[in-house]
Structure formats: C-alpha cells, structure tokens
Design an enzyme around this catalytic site. Structure first.
Site, PDB file in Angstrom:
ATOM      1  N   CYS A  89      47.696  41.301  32.925  1.00  0.00           N
ATOM      2  CA  CYS A  89      47.229  40.896  31.599  1.00  0.00           C
ATOM      3  C   CYS A  89      48.067  41.565  30.501  1.00  0.00           C
ATOM      4  O   CYS A  89      49.242  41.277  30.372  1.00  0.00           O
ATOM      5  CB  CYS A  89      45.728  41.201  31.462  1.00  0.00           C
ATOM      6  SG  CYS A  89      44.995  40.375  30.036  1.00  0.00           S
ATOM      7  N   TYR A  90      47.508  42.490  29.738  1.00  0.00           N
ATOM      8  CA  TYR A  90      48.295  43.201  28.721  1.00  0.00           C
ATOM      9  C   TYR A  90      49.525  43.840  29.364  1.00  0.00           C
ATOM     10  O   TYR A  90      50.605  43.875  28.769  1.00  0.00           O
ATOM     11  CB  TYR A  90      47.421  44.283  28.070  1.00  0.00           C
ATOM     12  CG  TYR A  90      48.097  45.047  26.954  1.00  0.00           C
ATOM     13  CD1 TYR A  90      47.985  44.619  25.641  1.00  0.00           C
ATOM     14  CD2 TYR A  90      48.842  46.198  27.223  1.00  0.00           C
ATOM     15  CE1 TYR A  90      48.612  45.328  24.613  1.00  0.00           C
ATOM     16  CE2 TYR A  90      49.464  46.903  26.214  1.00  0.00           C
ATOM     17  CZ  TYR A  90      49.343  46.467  24.906  1.00  0.00           C
ATOM     18  OH  TYR A  90      49.957  47.159  23.894  1.00  0.00           O
ATOM     19  N   GLU A 178      41.752  42.043  39.950  1.00  0.00           N
ATOM     20  CA  GLU A 178      40.820  43.087  40.379  1.00  0.00           C
ATOM     21  C   GLU A 178      39.348  42.686  40.269  1.00  0.00           C
ATOM     22  O   GLU A 178      38.483  43.390  40.776  1.00  0.00           O
ATOM     23  CB  GLU A 178      41.071  44.387  39.583  1.00  0.00           C
ATOM     24  CG  GLU A 178      40.671  44.355  38.107  1.00  0.00           C
ATOM     25  CD  GLU A 178      41.718  43.727  37.190  1.00  0.00           C
ATOM     26  OE1 GLU A 178      42.547  42.945  37.691  1.00  0.00           O
ATOM     27  OE2 GLU A 178      41.683  44.005  35.990  1.00  0.00           O
ATOM     28  N   ASP A 234      27.182  65.384  47.859  1.00  0.00           N
ATOM     29  CA  ASP A 234      28.484  65.867  47.365  1.00  0.00           C
ATOM     30  C   ASP A 234      28.746  67.321  47.763  1.00  0.00           C
ATOM     31  O   ASP A 234      29.804  67.646  48.303  1.00  0.00           O
ATOM     32  CB  ASP A 234      28.570  65.734  45.837  1.00  0.00           C
ATOM     33  CG  ASP A 234      28.359  64.296  45.391  1.00  0.00           C
ATOM     34  OD1 ASP A 234      28.585  63.393  46.213  1.00  0.00           O
ATOM     35  OD2 ASP A 234      27.955  64.082  44.239  1.00  0.00           O
TER      36      ASP A 234
END
Ligand code: XMP
Length: 517
Positions: A89-90, A178, A234
């Site tokens: 894109c950009y 994506e 975690d």
C-alpha cells in the site's frame, strides 16, 4: 541439561512501520509462516538495518499521502542493499517514488473488497489464480511503474495493483495481503518469503527455545537469577526457559496470596518444585493478605493493598537470596510494541516491579520479549509444560479479591473458589474453555431468599461471567448454550453451600469491563 549451543541466530524479516493500522498484523502473518518478524521505525538507518542482518524488508501501509508535507519518506538507499523488499500500500507508493516512478491522486480511491487481476508468472503470484479478490484501502495510486520494475497486477478500477523486479529483489502490492479479506494474501506473503527471501520457515517453537537458551546463557553467565511466579503463563514460561538455560542458578519465588483459584497454588508447586525440580521458594502469605483486606470494600483500595503487599513479600524473600544479579520478567512483544522501543537493559527493578528497594540494582532478563502470547503458549508446550497450565485463561493479579463484590473473608473466598471450580469443570466438559476469552464466577455480597428441601434459605447468588474477546480491550458476553447454563446453575446451587441463586452477566465491554472490580 540438553546442549543447545551452536544454534544459529534467526535472521528476521523487518517490517518498517509507516504508521499503518495493519503494521503489527504483518509481523503476525509472517511469524505464522514460521519466519521471525519484527517491527522497526520507518526511518531506521542503513547501519542499523545492516546490524540486524535481515532476510527481507516489508514496507507497511500508512495513513498519509506520499505527497503530503511531512509524510514518512523512504530512504532510497534501503532499496539497493541487496536485501529483498516488499512494499505494501503506502509502502508500494513510497517505493515507486523513491525509484523515480509516479504516484497520483487518480480519483480511483478504493476501500474494501476489490477485484484483482494478476500476472501468474510473477514471483509474488506463483501458483495463484489470475483473477482474485483483495482488500484495498487507498486514495493515491502508482501511475507509472519505475524503470526496471514490471507491472504485475491491476485492480477492478484499473489502478496498478502490483509491480516487481526479481532481479533487484523488489516487490510491491497496492492491496493488503495481511488481512483475512484478501483470500490469497498469505500465499503472496509466503511467495515473497520463500522465493523472494529464501526464508524456509525454520522459526519453530523448538528453534525459539534453543535460541533463547543460548541468549540467556550469554547474558547471565555464572550469575544468580530470581523470578517471581504468579501462576500465570508468561512468568511460568519465562522461568522454564531460564531454568533450561542455567539450571539451579535460578530460584523462583511464588507468593501465595490466598486469592488463587482452586488447585492453582498446588499446580505451581507441583510443576516447578516437583516435576521440573526448579529451586522454588513458596511463600505462604495468605493470612497476611486476608488480614490487610479485612473490611475493605473499595475496589481500588483492594488492588492497592494487594499490589503493595505482594511487592513487600517479594522484596523480603529476594533479600534472603543475596547475590542475585538478574530478575526474570515475562515481558511480551505486545508490551514492547506498546511502550515503544526501549534500549536501556539495565534499570532499577522498582521501575518494573514497583517498590523494590532503591539501592537494589537487578538487571532484567526478558526471554519472551520477542513473542506474542500465543507464541509463548507454543513455547510452553515445547518445554513440556502441561496443556492445562499453558492454555489457561487470563487471571487478574489481585485474584479472587476483585471477584468478591464486598469485603473479602475466608468464608466468601471458599464459596467463590468452589463455585468457580464447578463452573470451570462444566465449561471444560462442554468444550467451551478454549472458545471463550475468560469464564469465571463472581460473588456479589448480597443475600436473597430461596427455598431448599421445604426450608427457607437466605444465601448468596453467584454470577456467571463468560466473554469472548481478541485482546481484552473490548469483549462481548459469550452465548453459552442454555443446557450448559442449566447444568452450571444446578451444580453450583446443589454443591456449593451458601449459594441459592445463579445469574448470568450479559454485558459487553464497553460499557462493562470484564472483571467486576
Ligand atoms: P477488565 O476488567 O479491565 O480486564 O476488562 C481486562 C483483562 O485484564 C485482566 N485484569 C488484570 N490482569 N492484573 C492482571 O494481571 C490486574 O490487576 C487485572 N485486572 C484485570 C482481566 O482478567 C481481563 O483479562
């Protein structure tokens, strides 16, 4: 201890962040293809890039127009380093401009689903159909492909949708590969990674374990390390990784505040102390916490008391283990992204843990800094941790105290713990445990009248809270089947003394929050 030395450092694909809302998603998609990917600022220097030795670069999308003053620019030097580049894109427009092509406001703005026709001989579209759909989100378009690159796709509106030069290792797409709305998007990324960058998908959980073990050994050397276990996934995975790396140089501290769910403390002690034989200090601080919480009903005050007391106990215990130089933290990649880049490794621990002594300087060891939560879970599995611990739903630090809506007493903790265990059991048996973000019981401290065995009861209700969510920022109440709700209700009322009613929370977030306090 298995020998994992000699593991090659994984070469990442770096995503240059031009401010697009999908930039993080690109790193996720690349990782799903088993290639390590990290986000870096769009103005990263050539030297910084070279130091990272990336396999490839991806230029993300961004909200700006390349023609706007102050629009993030692409350093053309990045396109001639011999590192394959994919512009999205950009990123495609910035690439086109940097190489002498044209980008114009063509009036052919496209937002949402769009038809796409591609050149099947192109590297990016290898083995893909010529006619596809894709997800577009742009005002500007490339109107002239730079010299040396070939046009390889057009969208339904006639805009140039893709270009490439295999020789120069430059590729670009106007659409967003994506997002899930581009059905062949992941194939396009795979073609870039596999055929464009020569990345062969070696970034597996086993590789992550081996690489982190090597890094931890390098960082820690022969020094002593401490780690606070919370019962959550975690800290548990971080501790296991460090233990795999440096064995008994690690001591874990598990502060049991008495606000855990049924069997939780026993699981931590069994897993770490017995099964994995990690040196473990199990601090029985239940009475200390309950005494401090007596009569406290205000949620923030509860949280403050629990947080502070936790730190005080941790402090006291770690002081007894003098000589520790490193503190293990389960910091995740999402935390790193959210807090921006942080280069200083050596910090005073109280900045992170809150309240450790001023003069105690511990260095951080953060073996999960590169991983998202689901990747941490896969690493946990790779380390042989039981599924029940690795795939556990999130649980708040202040524990059951913020699920008792009123002051915390032994009796209420016992009722809530019991009701929660029944609820979890039913949810698991019905196959809903992994389909919801969280499911738990709440105990509001009001009583109501009921009748049981021909006698009047005056007892507590239990509220069932089950939510679906992607990231806990927003959530919806889970549509649990009526039969499941019925069996949860019947069992809680029959099995948990002190409860005579069960209610269901049908609020989303916002306006509610997931927890009640
Ligand atoms: P709320 O209630 O804000 O919760 O919608 C969002 C998510 O965060 C969890 N939560 C916490 N986790 N310490 C934690 O580690 C906390 O103090 C805490 N408070 C809420 C909550 O369970 C949900 O997953």
């Amino acid at each position: 201890m298995p020998v994992e030395d000699g593991v090659e450092q994984e070469r990442p694909v770096l995503v240059l962040d031009f401010g697009g809302q999908y930039a993080h998603l690109i790193t996720r998609r690349v990782r799903e293809l088993r290639v390590l990917s990290e986000l870096v600022a769009h103005d990263v220097t050539v030297d910084e890039l070279r130091a990272r030795n990336p396999r490839g670069l991806i230029l993300s999308g961004g909200p700006a127009s390349v023609h706007e003053a102050g629009a993030p620019a692409l350093d053309p030097a990045l396109l001639s380093l011999g590192i394959p580049v994919l512009g999205i894109c950009y990123g495609m427009q910035a690439m086109a401009l940097a190489l002498g092509g044209d980008v114009g406001r063509t009036g052919a703005a496209e937002f949402g689903k769009a038809p796409l026709t591609v050149e099947p001989g192109a590297l990016l579209f290898r083995d893909l159909p010529a006619d596809q759909t894709c997800w577009m989100s742009h005002n500007d378009s490339v109107t002239r492909v730079p010299e040396g690159l070939g046009e390889t796709g057009r969208s339904g509106s006639g805009a140039i949708a893709a270009m490439e030069s295999v020789e120069r290792g430059l590729y670009a797409v106007q659409f967003h590969p994506e997002v899930v709305h581009t059905p062949h998007g992941q194939d396009v990324l795979r073609n870039f990674l596999l055929h464009g960058c020569g990345a062969d998908g070696t970034w597996t959980p086993a590789h992550v374990v081996a690489e982190q073990v090597r890094r931890i050994r390098e960082q820690v050397g022969a020094e002593r390390v401490i780690c606070g276990l919370s019962g959550g996934v975690d800290s548990a995975v971080a501790a296991m990784l460090v233990h795999r790396a440096v064995g008994d140089q690690l001591t874990c501290i598990f502060v049991d505040h008495g606000l855990l769910r049924e069997g939780e403390a026993e699981q931590v002690v069994e897993l770490f102390g017995s099964h994995f034989a990690v040196p473990l200090v199990h601090v029985q601080a239940q009475e200390r916490f309950i005494a401090l919480l007596a009569g406290v009903t205000e949620p923030e005050q509860k949280r403050k008391i629990i947080g502070e007391t936790f730190i005080r106990v941790f402090e006291e215990e770690s002081r007894k283990l003098d000589g520790a130089r490193f503190l293990v933290q389960g910091t995740l990649y999402s935390d790193v992204i959210e807090s921006g880049s942080r280069t200083a490794a050596k910090i005073k621990s109280h900045h992170n843990v809150g309240g450790l002594p001023e003069d105690m300087e511990l260095e951080l060891c953060e073996p999960l800094r590169l991983l998202f939560k689901d990747e941490v879970r896969r690493v946990g599995e790779e380390l042989g941790m039981p599924e029940r611990m690795v795939w556990r739903q999130p649980f708040p630090g202040p524990g059951l105290a913020i699920r008792i809506i009123g002051d915390v007493t032994h009796e209420r903790l016992s009722i809530l713990r019991h009701a929660d265990a029944v609820l979890q059991d039913e949810i698991r048996k019905a196959g809903w445990y992994n389909r919801v973000w969280q499911s738990f019981a709440v105990l509001p401290c009001v009583k109501s009248v009921g009748v049981m065995g021909d006698a009047r009861t005056y007892a507590y209700p239990i509220v069932i809270r089950a939510v679906t969510s992607d990231d806990a920022m927003t959530a919806d109440w889970a549509r649990l089947p009526h039969d499941l709700l019925a069996s949860i209700s019947t069992r809680i009322i029959n099995e948990v003394p002190g409860v005579n009613r069960v209610a269901l929370d049908i609020s989303s977030k916002p306006p509610g929050t997931i927890e009640w306090e």
